[in-house]
Structure formats: C-alpha cells, structure tokens
Design a protein around this motif. Structure first.
Motif, PDB file in Angstrom:
ATOM      1  N   ARG A   1      -1.807   9.681  -5.750  1.00 23.67           N
ATOM      2  CA  ARG A   1      -2.364   9.260  -7.064  1.00 23.67           C
ATOM      3  C   ARG A   1      -2.359  10.006  -8.190  1.00 23.67           C
ATOM      4  O   ARG A   1      -2.010   9.670  -9.273  1.00 23.67           O
TER       5      ARG A   1
ATOM      6  N   VAL B   1      -4.693   4.057 -12.671  1.00 17.54           N
ATOM      7  CA  VAL B   1      -4.534   4.973 -11.545  1.00 17.54           C
ATOM      8  C   VAL B   1      -5.813   4.383 -10.642  1.00 17.54           C
ATOM      9  O   VAL B   1      -5.710   4.602  -9.481  1.00 17.54           O
TER      10      VAL B   1
ATOM     11  N   ASN C   1      -3.597  10.531  -0.050  1.00 16.98           N
ATOM     12  CA  ASN C   1      -3.908   9.316  -0.960  1.00 16.98           C
ATOM     13  C   ASN C   1      -4.253   9.823  -2.437  1.00 16.98           C
ATOM     14  O   ASN C   1      -3.633   9.402  -3.341  1.00 16.98           O
TER      15      ASN C   1
ATOM     16  N   ALA D   1       0.363   5.257  -7.640  1.00 20.44           N
ATOM     17  CA  ALA D   1      -0.848   4.773  -7.378  1.00 20.44           C
ATOM     18  C   ALA D   1      -0.528   3.457  -6.591  1.00 20.44           C
ATOM     19  O   ALA D   1      -1.531   3.085  -5.572  1.00 20.44           O
TER      20      ALA D   1
ATOM     21  N   GLY E   1      -6.359   2.215  -6.247  1.00 18.46           N
ATOM     22  CA  GLY E   1      -7.188   3.137  -5.418  1.00 18.46           C
ATOM     23  C   GLY E   1      -8.371   2.158  -4.988  1.00 18.46           C
ATOM     24  O   GLY E   1      -8.893   2.192  -3.870  1.00 18.46           O
TER      25      GLY E   1
END
Length: 451
Positions: free
Chosen positions: A375, A237, A371, A380, A241
């Motif tokens: 996620r 995850v 975002n 993701a 990002g």
C-alpha cells in the motif's frame, strides 16, 4: 517544527508495540471483568467487539490513506501538502463518524439478529452496544490524528497519548463496571462509558501534540469541511484496503455466526481465544505499521532498493516473533485460560484452538506486513483484488461448513488456510517486484504535485 527521530524500524515499531499492547490490555481487562460476571456477559462482550471492529473499517479508510499520503509527502519534502492532508482528516472524520453513530443507534438489534446471537447474549449486548455510539465519533478523530502524528515519526508522543487514554479507560471501566461501596456498578455498559471519557481525553491530547510538535492548529471549518481534490489520493490508497477489510469483516462475521450456532460455551471459548491471540500478533502488527510508514517515506524519497531490503527484513523478524509467541501461547493455554474461566471444557477447547493457531499466526505475518508495504508503494489494488476469493470462499463459506463438520477447530482451520493463501499471494507480489511500477508512478505523482 520539532525534529523527529532518526528513520529506523525499531524507532517506530517499539512505541507502536507499546500502543498495541496497551489497547489489547484494555480489551483483555474488559473481557476479564465481563467473564467475572458470567460466560454470557463474556460472550456479549466478544460479540459486540466484533461488530465495533467491523464498523471501525470506515475509520481505517482515512487512517490508512492519510498515513501513506503524509509519509510520501514528507519523504518528498512537500511540507505544505502534508499539512493539507493532515487537516482534511478532521472534516472527513466528522462526517464518517456521524454516519457510523447513526448506524449503531438504528441498527444494533438487526446486527445481533444477523449474528445469531443467543437470546441471553443478545439481551446483554443490545444496550451495551448503544452506549458505544458517541465514543465511536471520538475514535474516528483519534485514529486519524494518531496516523498523522506517526507519519511525522513522533511515535513516542503517540504512545504517550495512548498510555493516558488507555489507562483512563481501564481504571474507569473497573470502577464503573464493578462499582464501589454500596453501588453495584453498571456491568458491561460501564466499559462503554469509560471508553467515551477516555476518547475525549485522547482527542484533547492529540490536539495539544499537533500544536506543539507540528504547529498544526485546526480552525473551526477544518472540523466540518474538506477538499475532495485533496481527499482523492487518500481514498485512492485507503478505499482498496478498506474494501478488503470490509470483505474480511463480513466473512469473519459469518464465522462468528457459525460459532454462535454452536452455543454460549463455544462463543465464550471463541472470544477468550481470540483475545489471547491478539497478544501474539502484536509484534508483527507493530513491525507492519512501522514498515508501512518507512516504505512510504522511502518511496517519496525515491529509495526503492532500500525499501525492498527493509520489507524482507521485516517479514523475517515477524515470522520469528509470531511463531515463538504462538508456541508459548499454546503451551501455556491450561494456565492462561484460567484467568477467564474455570470450565474445563472451555479450557480444553481453547488449547486445541491455540495449537492450530501456530499455523494461523505465521500465515498472518505476511498479511500484516506486506499489505501495508504494498500500500505504501501505491500498489493498493492488487492486495485487495487478490484477497477477495479466499476471504469469501475459505474464510466465509469454509468456516461455515468446516464449523458444521468439526466445530470450533474447523472454524479455526478455515482461518489458518485463508491467511496462508492470501499471505503467499502478497509475498509473491513483493518478491517478483510487481509493486515497482506503482512505486514509480507514486514518485512521478509526487513530483508533479510539487510546487
């Protein structure tokens, strides 16, 4: 274990807003103190802050991944898995934080050279950045431990820690930077020393609240070791990002370098305006983080329809809040900027940037909220993959060329265009429900992990 508050957006977003407000106020206070030394000191303060925010991306890998995984485990009522995820944060933070400390100590002169720092700015920024190194290790612990505390919905306790930590930072910064009596103080370095002391206090308080609220008491080995098997879902995850965040920071640093080429006045204007805009995005940041926590829990519980409605409401509220605050900032610029400088040219330039920021901040809302929501569903990869082209071509290359053509307004226009391109892609992903397969996969993995 203490009973967390009821699962409501405002219950989590309110304390988060308080945390962000405190953090921004400390940074604003530091900039104000630096600006009262000189515009050169303010430029050095802003430049070092950009370097530190880039390095902090490594810590966010852990914080982002931990927050999502703990919320999903808790939503699926898997308490043991949530505890394992919480404890592994400490060992991972030790190694990541130590690596960042080494990079700061060994590479600060090179970083300032890459950013085209004017000689006068670099002379102040180099020793100032060195003082931050030990505080960064403590920051790694605090970010991860705060993410775990919020994931358990103890947002008010997290706020209490931040009040104590940031109040200590600001109070000590004022004393150490400005001095008292016959002592003239340490200038910029005083801000970093105050940060180190305040982060040590934050770590102590986090450990206390972990024990009282969650009955989590780390052992000696927890500070040095972690299981790669348990860390894998966190990285799954967190890494995408972090990848997009690193790309963003790298592209943004290109814009900072482009600003530095315009001179000390432009660099100071850039720093003042960015610091003021951080207050504008506070509400959307708080809504976005709260939404991510809640969506993670809803996905863990299998409530996909409720998660969809929650995200749509969060985006609407964020647009209203950020649009209103950006307008107020633009209207109040002639007075707000006088808190930092009396230079009429700087004030006029900042006002122009703040009017462009009406476009910038409304576009940023989609990125701040969607975002995190994507996620939290397990989606993701798409937010990261869809952002790269705009970050490189618009934020990076675009700010360089538009800065050459139009100066600071051109750089700010590149910021706005980039936020809208990425934000609309994320909005389309959510509205067209491209996240649903990932949410269902996340739910299946949680059921498979259940004892």
């Amino acid at each position: 274990m203490s009973t967390p508050p009821r699962l409501r957006l405002n219950t989590i977003a309110g304390p988060l807003l308080g945390e962000f407000l405190l953090g921004m106020t400390v940074a604003m206070g530091g900039l104000w103190l630096a600006s009262h030394e000189s515009d050169v000191a303010a430029g050095a303060f802003g430049l070092v802050n950009q370097i530190l925010e880039t390095l902090n991306v490594a810590f966010r890998v852990l914080a982002i991944g931990l927050g999502v995984m703990v919320t999903q485990y808790l939503g699926g009522e898997q308490q043991a898995a949530a505890r394992r995820a919480a404890l592994l944060a400490l060992g991972a933070s030790t190694w990541v934080g130590s690596l960042i400390v080494v990079l700061v100590v060994a590479g600060n002169d090179q970083a300032l050279e890459w950013l085209n720092a004017p000689q006068a700015v670099a002379a102040l920024a180099a020793p100032y950045l060195q003082w931050f190194a030990p505080a960064l290790l403590l920051d790694a612990y605090n970010l991860s431990m705060a993410a775990v505390l919020r994931a358990h919905l103890f947002a008010k306790d997290s706020l209490r820690i931040m009040v104590a930590m940031h109040a200590t930072h600001l109070g000590l910064a004022f004393l150490i930077m400005r001095g008292w009596g016959e002592w003239d103080g340490m200038g910029l370095e005083g801000y970093a020393i105050a940060m180190l002391i305040s982060r040590a206090l934050g770590l102590v308080l986090h450990l206390w609240f972990w024990r009282v609220r969650m009955q989590l008491i780390p052992g000696f080995r927890d500070w040095w070791t972690f299981s790669w098997k348990d860390l894998a879902p966190v990285l799954r995850v967190g890494l995408p990002g972090a990848g997009v965040e690193m790309t963003y920071r790298a592209a943004f640093m290109v814009s900072v370098a482009a600003t530095a080429r315009l001179g000390v006045t432009a660099l100071a204007t850039h720093s003042y305006t960015l610091q003021l805009l951080k207050y504008v995005l506070l509400t959307s940041m708080a809504i976005g983080w709260a939404c991510e926590i809640m969506v993670g829990r809803l996905i863990g519980a299998g409530d996909l329809r409720e998660a969809n409605g929650l995200v749509r409401k969060a985006v609407r509220n964020g647009l209203l809040a950020s649009g209103s605050l950006a307008l107020l900032a633009a209207l109040g610029a002639p007075w707000l900027m006088r808190a930092f400088t009396k230079d009429a040219a700087v004030i006029e330039a900042a006002q122009t940037l703040l009017w462009i920021s009406l476009l910038l901040e409304t576009g940023r809302v989609f990125n701040l909220i969607l975002n995190g929501a994507l996620r939290a569903t397990g989606d993701a990869i798409f937010p990261a993959a869809s952002s790269v082209a705009s970050l490189v071509l618009v934020l990076g290359v675009g700010s360089f060329w538009l800065g050459r053509l139009f100066g600071l307004p051109g750089i700010w226009l590149a910021y706005a265009i980039d936020e809208w391109i990425r934000g609309l892609l994320l909005l389309a992903r959510w509205v067209w429900r491209g996240w649903l397969p990932n949410a269902r996969d996340s739910r299946r993995r949680l059921r498979a992990d259940a004892p």
